[in-house]
Design a protein around this motif. Structure first.
Motif, short mmCIF file in Angstrom:
data_model
loop_
_atom_site.label_atom_id
_atom_site.label_comp_id
_atom_site.label_asym_id
_atom_site.label_seq_id
_atom_site.Cartn_x
_atom_site.Cartn_y
_atom_site.Cartn_z
N GLY A 383 50.64 44.56 29.46
CA GLY A 383 50.84 45.79 30.24
C GLY A 383 49.59 45.73 31.20
O GLY A 383 49.69 46.62 32.12
N GLU A 384 48.93 44.75 31.35
CA GLU A 384 47.60 44.74 32.44
C GLU A 384 48.15 44.09 33.68
O GLU A 384 48.60 42.92 33.34
N VAL A 385 47.87 44.56 34.67
CA VAL A 385 48.20 43.91 36.07
C VAL A 385 46.89 43.96 36.72
O VAL A 385 46.72 45.00 37.35
N THR A 386 46.26 42.81 36.90
CA THR A 386 45.15 42.78 37.71
C THR A 386 45.40 42.25 39.00
O THR A 386 46.32 41.82 39.49
N SER A 387 44.18 42.74 39.92
CA SER A 387 44.36 42.48 41.40
C SER A 387 44.21 40.79 41.54
O SER A 387 43.43 40.44 40.88
N PRO A 388 45.10 40.26 42.44
CA PRO A 388 45.00 38.92 42.64
C PRO A 388 43.63 38.27 43.17
O PRO A 388 43.14 37.19 43.14
N THR A 389 42.94 39.34 43.81
CA THR A 389 41.82 39.09 44.50
C THR A 389 40.73 40.07 44.13
O THR A 389 40.99 41.17 43.89
N GLN A 390 39.37 39.67 44.55
CA GLN A 390 38.35 40.55 44.56
C GLN A 390 37.51 40.26 45.75
O GLN A 390 37.24 39.31 46.31
N PRO A 391 36.73 41.55 46.16
CA PRO A 391 35.75 41.01 47.52
C PRO A 391 34.37 40.62 47.12
O PRO A 391 33.90 40.84 46.01
N PHE A 392 33.90 39.38 47.86
CA PHE A 392 32.83 38.76 47.73
C PHE A 392 32.11 38.85 49.10
O PHE A 392 32.55 37.97 50.17
N PRO A 393 30.80 39.25 49.13
CA PRO A 393 30.09 39.26 50.39
C PRO A 393 29.49 37.96 50.64
O PRO A 393 29.30 36.94 49.68
N THR A 394 29.73 37.39 51.75
CA THR A 394 29.16 36.03 52.37
C THR A 394 27.78 36.05 52.25
O THR A 394 27.25 35.07 52.34
#
Length: 653
Positions: A383-394
């Motif tokens: 039932g879980e659908v996670t985001s394919p990406t997450q934000p990373f500060p450079t």
């Protein structure tokens, strides 16, 4: 991998020139906001206490919460306000407001709100983090949010409710949430003070811990603005968007209408010149399972900028999409005026539990440095659908370790490393944002994650030297096990459960930490360049490590502790307390207040406190003397305020 653009959705403000914060903040010795100023810098321009004399600080007075009578509280997180010779603080389980003489600690007045039947439903029944201040001529008010969620305006001179505010000085904050709730029994309140921007008092909220909620449709957590004179509701910002509002389409199947939380439980920050208020918004129900709320879930785990006069959203940025790690933005955003690549930038910085410092133009919401959307591991929980990406500060680089590999495990001796490997292999390990996993009988016992759900950074946040643009951050290196299962006490499909592995004391081999040191640190970050200036452990290793027989004969280093250390920066010093209350990592705590050289981190002096620091330190100037005040407490030591100052006499500067 691509540059993030989500933060600019519907952002419409135009950039303006930077203002000289160093000339505006902390110059008169007052402390009228929870974090010193509306920008939450925890900075003071006071300089009477400096590197030459800080080691001679003495206790000027102590005020114990036991003076209120009743059951004592031990874990106060209050930072008092100081205005015109008076300190204003909250104390005790009922969050009594006290006014104290700043020179002696003598009690001037006290006020306790009668919560009635609602007292039993307060989700954060404690002294809270403090109060807010507002003044217009002779009209001077202290503003309190009570544990059971009333907003009270008090006359700052007498402690009596202001008759023209709300009903008899009180506004019921459980009314007008945007969804019908049981006003007596619904568990919604707050432990952070409101913030006043112009003539609007802005109020967030807090719920019970979200690891194992009893149902997915908890109460919502909107942010609201009230007229500071009358208590009339000015506006409501729905952190759970309604149909037709921006962000509603990030909730599949209309689930924004039947989920909860998404509150701003941490302290708020404002730019009075712009008239903007900045909200660190928490996760939606629940903390570790999002199958009941498919989608990215705006404005969950976001930094949101509102026009404080109208409540209209100016811009936002989501720091975690579809959060399932309890990675709430845990601390007040910090405002900084910077020079980046030769250009002035009015910035806002959001510290996170996952060890990031996100830096934005606080007017437009544009990232000061690129933020990349990177692919992350995906969940296999039903039932879980996670985001394919997450934000990373450079940049800046993370201020603490992220993710867990076998190289991160304790390796102080070969035998301890082998035991650590055997323990860790019962869990999933991986990079940052490796999802929680099911506890399986005879199989995987959950996901080992670092930073854990306590951070990284947590509610004490950081401190900014407004004269240099250097940000000081305290953080803990302490992992969590994220294991999911079912519960007869909840209608959630899955909730957080204990793993089947009994992790004693520090969670690692023979009760030592599972992760190798350092276990706590302070990091200095130059926000003008995004570069780290220095990092040093926040103290010596915990006693249970130093005295452990498996390490007999080995030199124990300056390895730090998993503290929620509170920081204060002045014109001359960085001050850092140990402890951070009683809910930090195992082995946290200590009774020292340290003074550091701001440029190098070198320890200049160590002062002994009566108990561990539990609230973030502050400083003030009263009758020509500079004071440093710390809230302390311990399981065997009721909460108290401790005021330090230089000795009287010719040795004073």
């Amino acid at each position: 991998m691509h540059i993030l653009v989500r933060s600019l959705l519907l952002a419409g403000a135009l950039p303006v020139l930077a203002s000289p914060l160093a000339a505006q903040r902390g110059t008169n010795g007052s402390w009228p906001f929870y974090a010193g100023d509306a920008g939450s810098t925890r900075y003071s321009a006071l300089s009477l206490i400096d590197a030459r004399n800080v080691g001679t600080l003495q206790t000027a007075w102590r005020w114990s919460s036991t003076a209120l009578g009743g059951e004592p509280e031990y874990n106060s997180r209050v930072t008092p306000l100081f205005v015109d010779g008076v300190l204003y603080a909250t104390a005790g389980w009922d969050r009594t407001v006290v006014a104290l003489d700043a020179g002696t600690g003598a009690l001037l007045w006290r006020y306790t709100h009668d919560e009635g039947e609602r007292a039993g439903s307060a989700p954060r029944r404690n002294s809270g983090r403090g109060v807010a201040w507002w003044a217009d001529g002779d009209d001077r008010r202290v503003l309190l949010v009570t544990p059971a969620f009333f907003l009270v305006a008090l006359d700052a001179r007498t402690g009596q409710p202001v008759p023209g505010f709300g009903t008899g000085g009180v506004v019921d904050l459980r009314e007008g949430l945007g969804r019908e709730v049981d006003a007596v029994h619904e568990r919604i309140g707050s432990s952070s003070p409101p913030i006043v921007v112009g003539d609007v008092v802005v109020v967030g909220s807090a719920h019970p811990g979200g690891g194992a909620p009893d149902r997915p449709d908890q109460a919502p957590g909107p942010v609201r603005g009230y007229d500071v004179r009358t208590g009339a509701l000015r506006w409501t910002f729905h952190t759970l968007p309604r149909p037709g509002e921006a962000g509603y389409d990030t909730w599949a199947e209309g689930t924004a209408e039947r989920t909860g939380n998404t509150a701003a439980w941490a302290p708020l920050t404002a730019d009075p010149e712009l008239g903007y208020v900045y909200l660190p918004v928490e996760a939606s129900t629940g903390d570790y399972y999002g199958g009941h709320r498919p989608g990215d879930n705006l404005f969950s785990q976001s930094l949101v900028c509102l026009d404080a006069r109208t409540g209209e959203r100016v811009w936002h940025f989501q720091t975690v999409h579809h959060g399932i790690w309890d990675y709430d933005p845990p601390a007040a955003p910090i405002l900084a005026d910077l020079t980046v690549d030769g250009q002035p930038v009015r910035a806002v910085v959001q510290l996170t539990k996952q060890g990031f410092a996100f830096v934005f133009d606080r007017v437009s919401g544009a990232p000061v440095w690129p933020i990349e959307e990177r692919a992350v591991p995906q969940s296999d929980v039903p039932g879980e659908v996670t985001s394919p990406t997450q934000p990373f500060p450079t940049r800046p680089a993370p201020f603490d370790r992220q993710g867990v590999t076998e190289d991160d495990l304790l390796d102080l001796t070969p035998a301890l490393k082998q035991e650590a490997l055997a323990l860790a292999r019962q869990f999933r390990m991986g990079p940052l944002f490796t999802p929680p996993s099911l506890r399986e009988e005879g199989g995987t016992q959950g996901t080992l994650t670092l930073p854990g759900s306590l951070g990284g950074a947590n509610w004490p946040g950081g401190a900014l030297d407004v004269a240099t643009g250097i940000l000081y951050v305290s953080s803990a290196t302490s992992p969590s096990v994220l294991a999911l299962g079912t519960s007869d006490a909840s209608t959630m499909r899955y909730v957080s459960v204990r793993s089947g592995v009994r992790l004693e004391r520090g969670g690692g081999p023979q009760g030592l930490p599972l992760i190798k040191p350092p276990w706590g640190r302070i990091t200095a970050i130059d926000l003008n360049t995004g570069e780290h200036v220095w990092m040093r452990p926040n103290g010596e290793a915990p006693a249970y490590v130093r005295d452990h027989p498996a390490l007999a004969g080995r030199e124990i280093g300056y390895w730090g502790r998993p503290d929620r250390g509170g920081l204060l920066v002045t014109a001359t010093l960085l001050l850092a307390g140990e402890g951070g209350g009683m809910y930090a990592g195992y082995g946290s705590g200590g009774t020292r207040l340290r003074a550091h050289d701001k440029a190098t981190g070198r320890t200049l002096a160590e002062l002994e406190l009566p108990a561990r620091q539990s609230g973030v330190p502050m400083t003030y100037l009263h009758e020509g003397r500079q004071y440093v005040l710390v809230t302390v407490g311990a399981p065997d030591h009721p909460a108290e305020l401790v005021a330090l100052t230089l000795p009287a006499g010719p040795e004073r500067p």
